[in-house]
Design an enzyme around this catalytic site. Structure first.
Site, PDB file in Angstrom:
ATOM      1  N   SER A 153      15.402 -54.138  34.257  1.00  0.00           N
ATOM      2  CA  SER A 153      15.602 -54.827  32.977  1.00  0.00           C
ATOM      3  C   SER A 153      15.859 -56.323  33.199  1.00  0.00           C
ATOM      4  CB  SER A 153      16.728 -54.186  32.171  1.00  0.00           C
ATOM      5  OG  SER A 153      17.976 -54.402  32.781  1.00  0.00           O
ATOM      6  N   HIS A 164      25.634 -59.437  39.882  1.00  0.00           N
ATOM      7  CA  HIS A 164      26.516 -58.304  40.190  1.00  0.00           C
ATOM      8  C   HIS A 164      27.311 -57.958  38.929  1.00  0.00           C
ATOM      9  CE1 HIS A 164      28.943 -55.636  42.598  1.00  0.00           C
ATOM     10  NE2 HIS A 164      30.005 -56.136  41.985  1.00  0.00           N
ATOM     11  N   GLU A 187      23.700 -60.033  31.270  1.00  0.00           N
ATOM     12  CA  GLU A 187      22.971 -60.391  32.498  1.00  0.00           C
ATOM     13  C   GLU A 187      21.617 -60.999  32.136  1.00  0.00           C
ATOM     14  OE1 GLU A 187      22.641 -56.919  34.971  1.00  0.00           O
ATOM     15  OE2 GLU A 187      24.780 -56.836  35.367  1.00  0.00           O
TER      16      GLU A 187
HETATM   17  C1  GRF Z   1      22.352 -54.664  37.161  1.00  0.00           C
HETATM   18  O1  GRF Z   1      23.472 -54.125  36.549  1.00  0.00           O
HETATM   19  C2  GRF Z   1      22.781 -55.663  38.202  1.00  0.00           C
HETATM   20  O2  GRF Z   1      24.000 -56.262  37.891  1.00  0.00           O
HETATM   21  C3  GRF Z   1      22.949 -54.811  39.422  1.00  0.00           C
HETATM   22  O3  GRF Z   1      21.936 -53.837  39.330  1.00  0.00           O
HETATM   23  C4  GRF Z   1      21.592 -53.630  37.968  1.00  0.00           C
HETATM   24  C5  GRF Z   1      20.103 -53.772  37.854  1.00  0.00           C
HETATM   25  O4  GRF Z   1      19.634 -53.379  36.613  1.00  0.00           O
HETATM   26  N1  GRF Z   1      22.881 -55.632  40.606  1.00  0.00           N
HETATM   27  P1  GRF Z   1      18.094 -53.597  36.249  1.00  0.00           P
HETATM   28  O5  GRF Z   1      17.288 -52.827  37.288  1.00  0.00           O
HETATM   29  O6  GRF Z   1      17.802 -55.049  36.261  1.00  0.00           O
HETATM   30  O7  GRF Z   1      17.942 -52.988  34.882  1.00  0.00           O
END
Ligand code: GRF
Length: 222
Positions: free
Chosen positions: A16, A112, A177
């Site tokens: 995502s 993270h 994020e």
């Molecule tokens: C996210 O929560 C990021 O913080 C962690 O891994 C997850 C990845 O999610 N490092 P996605 O694959 O980008 O949906």
């Protein structure tokens, strides 16, 4: 979607964050050249997202024979073949070879799901809920050899609400994020962000604490 530094995104799962990066780059808000997406396993959604966006999707299969050294070499070679200027870890669930981290020091970012330095490692939502924390969030940081310990650039903070679960907290943090990661990448790509002697510089100024973005309060239900 071209012109800026050649950027390779490393993924392991849903992707995502990769999608948020692809979307921002696609609409011209992020000046990078998406040189490739590397997954540590086949069949993940992130690879599909890359292919749909016409970005080269490569699997460096950690389950293949060859041992740790062999995989490390393949990953490094793949990044070199893709001529990566920047490396973006977006849910990549593997420890990187030390030499690679050194090579890309100041050019490699990670996101993270915690307010670092709290909760490096896994299960961050569960740990924050169990500790009764009043806020949680995500941090974009430069990658250094120590896991989840590199200097922070930008953090997204959400208040922990009564009744929050791992899933509800994860969903809210993940949305954040998607805002902060493309923003940090844009700074790096534009040369506004740098790591010098362990210190983060943004527009030439020392960033002693990460830039903070707070979750917008939920609009009242009418
Ligand atoms: C996210 O929560 C990021 O913080 C962690 O891994 C997850 C990845 O999610 N490092 P996605 O694959 O980008 O949906």
């Amino acid at each position: 979607m071209s012109g800026g530094p050649r950027t390779v995104v490393l993924v392991s799962g849903d992707g995502s964050n990769l999608q948020a990066i692809l979307d921002q780059a696609g609409r011209g808000a992020l000046d990078i050249t998406l040189a490739g997406v590397i997954s540590d396993r086949p069949g993940v959604r992130a690879l599909e997202r890359a292919t749909n966006a016409l970005v080269p999707a490569v699997v460096v299969n950690y389950a293949a024979p060859g041992g740790r050294e062999g995989i490390a070499t393949r990953l490094t070679e793949t990044l070199h073949e893709l001529r990566a200027d920047l490396v973006i870890l977006a849910g990549f669930m593997r420890i990187l070879p030390g030499a690679l981290v050194e090579e890309y020091r100041g050019r490699m970012l990670n996101v993270h799901p915690s307010l670092l330095p709290h909760y490096p490692g896994l299960q961050t939502y569960r740990r924050a809920l169990q500790a009764g924390d009043r806020e949680h969030g995500a941090t974009v940081h430069f990658v250094i050899p120590e896991l989840d310990a590199g200097p922070g650039i930008i953090q997204y903070r959400v208040p922990v609400r009564a009744g929050d679960t791992v899933d509800s907290l994860r969903a809210r943090v993940r949305r954040g994020e998607h805002q902060i990661y493309p923003r940090a990448i844009a700074w790096l790509a534009a040369g506004r962000l740098a790591l010098r002697d362990g210190v983060v510089l943004l527009d030439g100024e020392r960033l002693s604490t990460p830039v903070v973005v707070n979750e917008e309060p939920a609009s009242p239900v009418k």
